[in-house]
Scaffold this motif. Structure first.
Motif, PDB file in Angstrom:
ATOM      1  N   GLU A  54       0.789  -1.151  -0.150  1.00 21.27           N
ATOM      2  CA  GLU A  54      -0.092   0.033   0.032  1.00 21.27           C
ATOM      3  C   GLU A  54       0.778   1.221  -0.038  1.00 21.27           C
ATOM      4  O   GLU A  54       0.586   2.031  -0.554  1.00 21.27           O
ATOM      5  CB  GLU A  54      -0.754  -0.136   1.294  1.00 21.27           C
ATOM      6  N   LYS A  57       2.159   1.719  -3.554  1.00 23.83           N
ATOM      7  CA  LYS A  57       1.321   2.188  -4.405  1.00 23.83           C
ATOM      8  C   LYS A  57       1.053   3.839  -4.180  1.00 23.83           C
ATOM      9  O   LYS A  57       0.647   4.469  -4.819  1.00 23.83           O
ATOM     10  CB  LYS A  57      -0.186   1.335  -4.066  1.00 23.83           C
ATOM     11  N   GLU A  58       0.875   4.095  -3.033  1.00 20.17           N
ATOM     12  CA  GLU A  58       0.272   5.553  -2.607  1.00 20.17           C
ATOM     13  C   GLU A  58       1.769   6.288  -3.143  1.00 20.17           C
ATOM     14  O   GLU A  58       1.317   7.679  -3.447  1.00 20.17           O
ATOM     15  CB  GLU A  58       0.241   5.510  -0.980  1.00 20.17           C
ATOM     16  N   GLN A  59       2.737   5.753  -2.972  1.00 22.22           N
ATOM     17  CA  GLN A  59       3.992   6.928  -3.288  1.00 22.22           C
ATOM     18  C   GLN A  59       3.751   7.136  -4.903  1.00 22.22           C
ATOM     19  O   GLN A  59       4.029   8.112  -5.562  1.00 22.22           O
ATOM     20  CB  GLN A  59       5.279   6.140  -2.983  1.00 22.22           C
ATOM     21  N   GLU A  60       3.400   5.904  -5.543  1.00 19.01           N
ATOM     22  CA  GLU A  60       3.333   5.992  -7.087  1.00 19.01           C
ATOM     23  C   GLU A  60       2.366   6.901  -7.505  1.00 19.01           C
ATOM     24  O   GLU A  60       2.567   7.744  -8.419  1.00 19.01           O
ATOM     25  CB  GLU A  60       3.171   4.752  -7.707  1.00 19.01           C
ATOM     26  N   ARG A  61       1.179   6.825  -6.836  1.00 17.46           N
ATOM     27  CA  ARG A  61       0.023   7.692  -7.263  1.00 17.46           C
ATOM     28  C   ARG A  61       0.636   9.188  -7.055  1.00 17.46           C
ATOM     29  O   ARG A  61       0.392   9.954  -7.548  1.00 17.46           O
ATOM     30  CB  ARG A  61      -1.269   7.255  -6.190  1.00 17.46           C
ATOM     31  N   GLN A  62       0.945   9.424  -5.789  1.00 13.92           N
ATOM     32  CA  GLN A  62       1.367  10.783  -5.441  1.00 13.92           C
ATOM     33  C   GLN A  62       2.645  11.235  -6.559  1.00 13.92           C
ATOM     34  O   GLN A  62       2.419  12.348  -6.928  1.00 13.92           O
ATOM     35  CB  GLN A  62       2.185  11.092  -3.985  1.00 13.92           C
ATOM     36  N   ARG A  64       2.669  10.514  -9.648  1.00 12.82           N
ATOM     37  CA  ARG A  64       1.869  10.572 -10.894  1.00 12.82           C
ATOM     38  C   ARG A  64       0.904  11.927 -10.784  1.00 12.82           C
ATOM     39  O   ARG A  64       0.884  12.727 -11.918  1.00 12.82           O
ATOM     40  CB  ARG A  64       0.831   9.447 -11.136  1.00 12.82           C
ATOM     41  N   LEU A  65       0.501  12.279  -9.684  1.00 16.69           N
ATOM     42  CA  LEU A  65      -0.215  13.788  -9.382  1.00 16.69           C
ATOM     43  C   LEU A  65       0.559  14.635  -9.575  1.00 16.69           C
ATOM     44  O   LEU A  65       0.349  15.871  -9.981  1.00 16.69           O
ATOM     45  CB  LEU A  65      -1.023  13.483  -7.879  1.00 16.69           C
TER      46      LEU A  65
END
Length: 79
Positions: A54, A57-62, A64-65
């Motif tokens: 998790e 995944k959250e670091q990758e999402r941040q 991308r944002l």
């Protein structure tokens, strides 16, 4: 008294060294071999919900944002 001051400075240097190492590695902190998993509470974790990936995944999402173009501007500041 000198021994106490020396011991305090030595411990402070060790703690500072560990902090600098953790900052430069830029990895999420991980638990030890024990933790919630050994108690059977891993699935009820509010942070990861039992998913070990998790944080990644959250670091990758941040990331991308952060790469997305900014579609807004601060109207209170003059340009």
């Amino acid at each position: 008294m000198t021994v106490y001051i020396f011991a305090f400075v030595a411990v402070a240097l060790v703690i500072a060294g560990m902090a600098v190492g953790a900052i430069f590695q830029n990895k999420p902190l991980k638990g030890s071999c024990g933790g919630l998993n050994t108690l059977g509470l891993k699935e009820n974790c509010e942070i990861c919900g039992g998913d070990d990936d998790e944080c990644r995944k959250e670091q990758e999402r941040q990331e991308r944002l952060a790469e997305a173009p900014d579609l807004a501007y601060d109207a209170t500041k003059r340009q």
